[in-house]
Motif scaffolding. Structure first.
Motif, short mmCIF file in Angstrom:
data_model
loop_
_atom_site.label_atom_id
_atom_site.label_comp_id
_atom_site.label_asym_id
_atom_site.label_seq_id
_atom_site.Cartn_x
_atom_site.Cartn_y
_atom_site.Cartn_z
N LEU A 75 0.83 -1.21 0.00
CA LEU A 75 0.00 0.00 0.00
C LEU A 75 0.86 1.26 0.00
CD1 LEU A 75 -2.86 -0.61 2.58
CD2 LEU A 75 -3.09 0.29 0.27
N ARG A 118 1.14 4.13 -2.88
CA ARG A 118 0.87 5.54 -2.62
C ARG A 118 2.07 6.41 -2.99
NH1 ARG A 118 0.96 10.28 -0.51
NH2 ARG A 118 3.14 9.99 0.02
N ARG A 140 2.60 6.75 -6.72
CA ARG A 140 1.60 7.65 -7.30
C ARG A 140 1.95 9.11 -6.95
NH1 ARG A 140 -4.37 6.18 -5.83
NH2 ARG A 140 -3.52 6.63 -3.78
N ASP A 141 2.35 9.29 -5.71
CA ASP A 141 2.71 10.62 -5.23
C ASP A 141 3.86 11.19 -6.04
OD1 ASP A 141 2.07 12.50 -3.04
OD2 ASP A 141 4.19 12.26 -2.59
N ARG A 183 3.03 12.20 -9.48
CA ARG A 183 2.30 13.47 -9.57
C ARG A 183 3.19 14.67 -9.27
NH1 ARG A 183 -3.30 11.85 -6.47
NH2 ARG A 183 -4.14 10.54 -8.12
N MET A 226 -2.56 14.12 -3.09
CA MET A 226 -3.61 13.08 -3.03
C MET A 226 -4.94 13.77 -2.87
SD MET A 226 -2.36 10.13 -0.46
CE MET A 226 -2.89 8.55 -0.99
N GLU A 274 -8.73 9.65 -1.86
CA GLU A 274 -7.56 8.76 -1.88
C GLU A 274 -6.88 8.70 -0.51
OE1 GLU A 274 -6.14 9.44 -6.53
OE2 GLU A 274 -5.32 10.68 -4.92
N MET A 275 -6.81 9.85 0.12
CA MET A 275 -6.13 9.93 1.42
C MET A 275 -6.85 9.10 2.47
SD MET A 275 -4.06 12.43 3.24
CE MET A 275 -3.90 12.64 4.98
N TYR A 333 -6.52 5.44 1.69
CA TYR A 333 -5.17 4.95 1.98
C TYR A 333 -5.06 4.55 3.45
CZ TYR A 333 -0.07 5.39 2.70
OH TYR A 333 1.25 5.19 3.02
#
Lengths: 765, 270
Positions: free
Chosen positions: A8, A12, A15-16, A19, B112, B116-117, B120
């Motif tokens: 996970l 994340r 993806r972060d 971006r 995010m 999404e946050m 997560y």
């Protein structure tokens, strides 16, 4: 560890990063645009790299012989097979009226300094007559001769001052033409080289004519030609070049690609305040580290591969273009496909290592800006390790395969060159060392995330006065981790300078004096002073406590039992990293100096003094401070590394480092410095005594043949049963030491709690 | 500072009283300017389910340090703290499952979206998608966050960010909620809405620790109040019992009196 949490976090973070414009620019856009841009620039610049003609003034053309001609149509005439150098020649028939040779030098200097000409050639008066006289004289005597025609001899360059014009001259008969040039100007130097080459061709032409006149075949001056043939296949030559370029490119980009995301994921998160959000989530610190590590690794590998691909495509296109133009001496071609395959395989472990290092460093930084400062030290450590394999002398062997990063690069080189058998032999040590380094770096990164003083480091006002006050006011019983490292680095620095300042010992007295000064003034004193100034309890810091009596006998027994193993270890190390001839000579010189010394003094200087001084510094101050880290083993290893490195020579350092680990363990288990001093004293005394073993002495004592065996002239090592027995006894003593009650530092106790597996179930006790 | 050593310190032999049980908690930092700085000097309290426990104190009283220890982000120098029976030192992962922590220091991710946050963190708590998504829908509805569902953190206002933080803290439905200066930087409307949410959560039986330096929030919201100053709890009880105990009618007056008394006693002991 919960791997679904790790997954996970990776998802994340990736993806972060995807971006984030800055990261995407560095990792994707930069490599894709950089190389084509560089390529374009290269092609644009190529026109400037073309050779430009240099301007030369020839003075005294009136004195040139009619045949063979030297000056022709504003250039120099071609003689022989070599192409004519690019020269724009202007001529002057003779010196101006009233001008002397000295005036000429001055004029030439002015002409070259003003940039009007790059070189000036002077053909002296009577040159033609003398050449012709020489020719006819030779005809009369009709002797075969060495063609000693006017010669331009660069070895006779007489500089007239740094910025002055140099004159090349020879006073042999016939008179020599002179070239005036300025070695401090690139263009003038090029002009000199070109004119010399042209004059040499011209001289050869004169020789040929002379020979013709004597009816000697021209081949007489060159009885044979050397023919060279490179038997390397085309692919092999290509592999050799690529095997040097590609691993370097891949590694340097893997490091750069790891660093920026690491800084953003750690220091950046601290800065943005999201790290605390993550820390109070159920993810464990190790899961967070692994998640971030894998993310950094992905970006490290991606950067490296994208750079490789972009560089490959651009490079191939440029090479093809250059070859099509008919320039460039050799064809590099594209790298072999196997090279790319091996690079991709090797990228994973190396990216893991760099990522873990970058992550630990980045976790330490308060802000992205601070993090970026840490890139330089990381590069300063890594780049030399990457450069090492580029030296022609660096070869893949057991010694080099054990060096982190260097080993991987050499292994890659072997694989790309197709040396599979060699690569197979050294792959295990390379993989082992890399894996070990990775684990250590990951552990370090996890520690950083467990260390709240690192996670919540806030910007503090720093001032020298404030800091000095803090040093005195906030002293603890034992030194801090930083102070221990400072002490280690200080001792190494002092030793470095002492090595250059102290002259090489010529007698036993010299040697004893310099050793005593080094030990007492440069090792023990700094440590003692630091203990007194920086700690509340120098006694506790330097472990000046009364140990249990049994530990003293155990220390001596351990030193005796371990000595054979240490000797074997030293031999193995010398096999891995053989001593250079110069070092051997130095050691032999030292040996003869020591042979003249009386035994009690030898033991005092080489055994007792180091035993006290080095123990005070390394097991006293440094180890005590390092124990604030919370990892006993790491504290022992780091203190041993400092201890080892102060021994100067690599081979000696490695075995000293191993002995240092035993000493560190002894210090922690017994809580006292005295057993360490006894161990060190016994160990060094045994080393001194065993160097005294000679055939005669062995013959006097029959039992000694059970203990020592000869391995070459005047060289003895312990017999294998002695080594085995020593190993067994050492193990027993170490096990006994393990059972001793010992005191952990508060940090070690805390770490112990952190390392315990978490009990399962809510409220479970 | 009282640096306990040995296994007994970490074994967590104490028994749980309330949902939150804190005994003799101390925390000391090393600081270049102040040297060894004691941020918490022996704090003890208990908080029960269905109760809002208010921590009131000026800046630097040690509130944030205390709450960071409860959320396992920091480790105490000595003393014990348990949450729903789990020890913050020896069972940090279990403790973090029992709490939702909202603080000025727990920011939202810039890159995010709100959805999404929260998703997560829900997934980090191990909630399956089938259960998580309906729960998130309800949460977004209740906190009026539907319109910011797809807005990136970087584009959110302070109020929006605070809502996302609360949603993140509530997504796993923890028995304990910790709010540390949660209304800082919020406008009156959003602050009032936040306090209403906190009150609702109390009514649902959550145990809430609410730290602030604003007296009116404490008066309006908290069932029990601990007044903190210079690393210690100066006085503790319900609003009425505090006023009665110290024979004071005005809470603000009482607060200033207690604080200055603490300052005086600290100066005297030096």
């Amino acid at each position: 560890m919960n791997w679904s949490n790790v997954k996970l976090i990776v998802q994340r973070e990736v993806r972060d990063q995807l971006r984030d414009r800055r990261t995407m620019f560095t990792i994707v856009v930069l490599p894709l645009l950089l190389y084509p841009l560089l390529g374009t620039t290269f092609l644009q610049m190529a026109q400037f790299l073309q050779e430009h003609p240099t301007r030369v003034l020839v003075i005294g053309t009136a004195h040139l012989p009619q045949e063979p001609i030297l000056v022709k149509e504003g250039g120099l005439a071609p003689h022989g097979d070599d192409p004519v150098p690019l020269l724009e020649v202007q001529t002057r028939a003779a010196l101006s009226p009233g001008q002397t040779a000295d005036d000429l030098a001055l004029e030439a200097q002015n002409l070259i300094d003003s940039g009007e000409f790059d070189a000036v050639v002077y053909i002296p008066e009577n040159f033609r007559q003398r050449i012709e006289a020489f020719r006819s004289q030779q005809t009369e005597t009709n002797l075969p001769h060495d063609a000693d025609v006017p010669r331009v001899d660069p070895s006779r360059v007489e500089p007239l001052g740094a910025e002055s014009v140099n004159a090349v001259s020879a006073d042999a008969e016939p008179p020599s033409p002179q070239i005036f040039f300025n070695a401090a100007k690139d263009k003038s130097r090029v002009a000199h080289d070109r004119v010399s080459a042209a004059l040499r061709q011209w001289r050869d032409a004169i020789v040929e004519r002379n020979l013709e006149r004597h009816r000697v075949p021209a081949a007489a001056t060159r009885p044979f030609e050397v023919r060279e043939q490179d038997i390397a296949p085309e692919a092999g030559r290509r592999a050799m070049v690529w095997s040097k370029i590609l691993p370097f490119v891949v590694l340097i980009w893997a490091l750069t690609g790891a660093f920026y995301p690491a800084v953003d994921l750690c220091a950046g998160e601290k800065e943005r305040g999201t790290l605390e959000t993550l820390l109070c989530s159920p993810a464990r610190r190790s899961e967070i580290v692994w998640g971030k590590l894998l993310t950094v690794m992905i970006f490290s590998m991606a950067t490296s591969l994208l750079n490789l691909a972009s560089m490959g495509v651009t490079g191939a296109l440029i090479l093809r273009h250059v070859e099509a133009l008919g320039r460039g001496g050799f064809s590099l071609g594209s790298p072999p496909l196997s090279a790319v395959f091996w690079l991709v395989i090797a990228l994973a472990p190396i990216a893991a290592l760099f990522s873990a290092l970058a992550l630990a460093i980045a976790a330490f930084a308060r802000s992205t800006k601070e993090g970026q400062y840490y890139l330089l030290p990381l590069l300063m450590i890594s780049v030399p390790l990457m450069m090492l394999p580029l030296f022609p002398a660096a070869e893949l062997d057991l010694g080099t395969s054990l060096i982190p990063v260097t080993g991987v690069m050499l292994l890659l080189k072997a694989l790309i060159e197709g040396e599979y058998a060699q690569a197979l032999v050294y792959a295990p040590p390379v993989i082992g060392v890399t894996a070990l380094c990775c684990l250590l770096a990951i552990r370090w990164a996890v520690d950083q995330f467990n260390n709240e003083s690192v996670l919540f480091r806030e910007s503090e006002r720093f001032g020298l006065g404030l800091w000095l006050r803090h040093l005195v006011r906030d002293r603890e019983d034992t030194p801090t981790f930083g102070q221990a490292i400072l002490c280690g680095v200080l001792l190494l620095t002092i030793r470095f300078f002492a090595m250059f300042l102290a002259p090489a010992p010529e007698s036993w007295a010299d040697f004893a004096r310099s050793t005593l000064v080094l030990q007492i003034a440069l090792i023990a004193t700094p440590a003692l002073l630091m203990a007194i100034i920086l700690t509340r309890s120098p006694r506790k810091t330097l472990l000046l406590t009364v140990p249990r009596p049994m530990t003293l006998s155990a220390a001596v027994l351990l030193a005796v039992a371990l000595h054979p193993l240490v000797v074997v270890l030293a031999k193995v190390i010398q096999m891995l990293y053989p001593l250079g001839d110069e070092t051997k000579a130095q050691l032999e010189g030292l040996g003869s100096i020591l042979a003249s010394a009386p035994l009690p003094f030898l033991l005092l200087v080489l055994a007792l003094t180091p035993a006290i001084c080095e123990e005070l510094a390394f097991r006293g101050f440094i180890l005590s401070g390092l124990r604030h880290m919370g990892h006993r083993r790491a504290a022992i290893v780091i203190s041993s590394i400092f201890f080892g490195v102060t021994h100067g020579m690599l081979q000696q350092s490695l075995s000293a480092c191993a002995v240092g680990m035993v000493l560190g363990y002894l210090a922690i288990q017994t809580g006292s410095l005295l057993p360490c001093v006894l161990f060190h004293l016994t160990h060094n005394s045994l080393t001194v005594l065993s160097s005294l073993v000679t055939p005669e002495r062995l013959a006097e004592r029959p039992w000694a043949s059970w203990v020592f065996q000869s391995v070459g002239e005047n060289e003895y090592i312990y017999t294998w049963p002695t080594v085995a027995l020593g190993g067994g006894v050492s193990l027993l003593v170490l096990m006994w030491l393990r059972g001793l009650p010992h005191q952990d530092s508060p940090e070690e106790r805390r770490q112990h709690v952190l390392d315990q597996p978490a009990p399962m179930g809510v409220g479970a006790r | 500072m009282n640096d306990l050593s040995g296994a007994e310190f970490y074994s967590g032999k104490e028994t749980a009283f309330g949902m939150i049980h804190v005994r003799d908690l101390t925390k000391a930092y090393a600081d270049l300017e102040r040297g060894a700085f004691v941020a918490l000097a022996g704090v003890s309290f208990d908080a029960l389910p269905g109760q809002i426990y208010g921590l009131l104190g000026p800046n630097g009283a040690g509130k944030t340090t205390l709450l960071r220890i409860l959320s396992t982000v920091l480790q105490p120098t000595s003393g014990t703290a348990t949450i729903n029976g789990c020890n913050v030192l020896s069972q940090p992962a279990l403790v973090r499952r029992q709490i939702g922590f909202v603080s000025t220091n727990t920011a939202v991710y810039d890159r995010m979206t709100a959805w999404e946050m929260v998703e997560y963190f829900g997934r980090l708590y191990g909630i399956g998608k089938d259960e998580l998504y309906p729960r998130m829908e309800r949460l977004f509805e209740r906190l009026q966050m539907k319109e910011i569902r797809n807005v990136l953190g970087a584009k959110m206002s302070t109020g929006m960010k605070q809502k996302v933080s609360i949603a993140r803290a509530l997504v796993h439905d923890p028995p304990v909620l910790i709010f540390d200066e949660a209304t800082v930087g919020l406008d009156v409307l959003v602050a009032r809405a936040l306090m209403n949410t906190v009150a609702e959560l109390r009514d649902q039986g959550k145990c809430i620790v609410y730290s602030t330096h604003i007296m009116r929030e404490v008066e309006r919201l908290c069932d029990r109040i601990a007044i903190m100053h210079r690393g210690g709890i100066v006085s503790e009880g319900t609003l009425a019992s505090l006023l009665e105990e110290h024979q004071e009618n005005d809470f603000e007056e009482l607060f200033f009196r207690l604080i200055s008394q603490r300052d005086e006693s600290l100066i005297a002991t030096r």
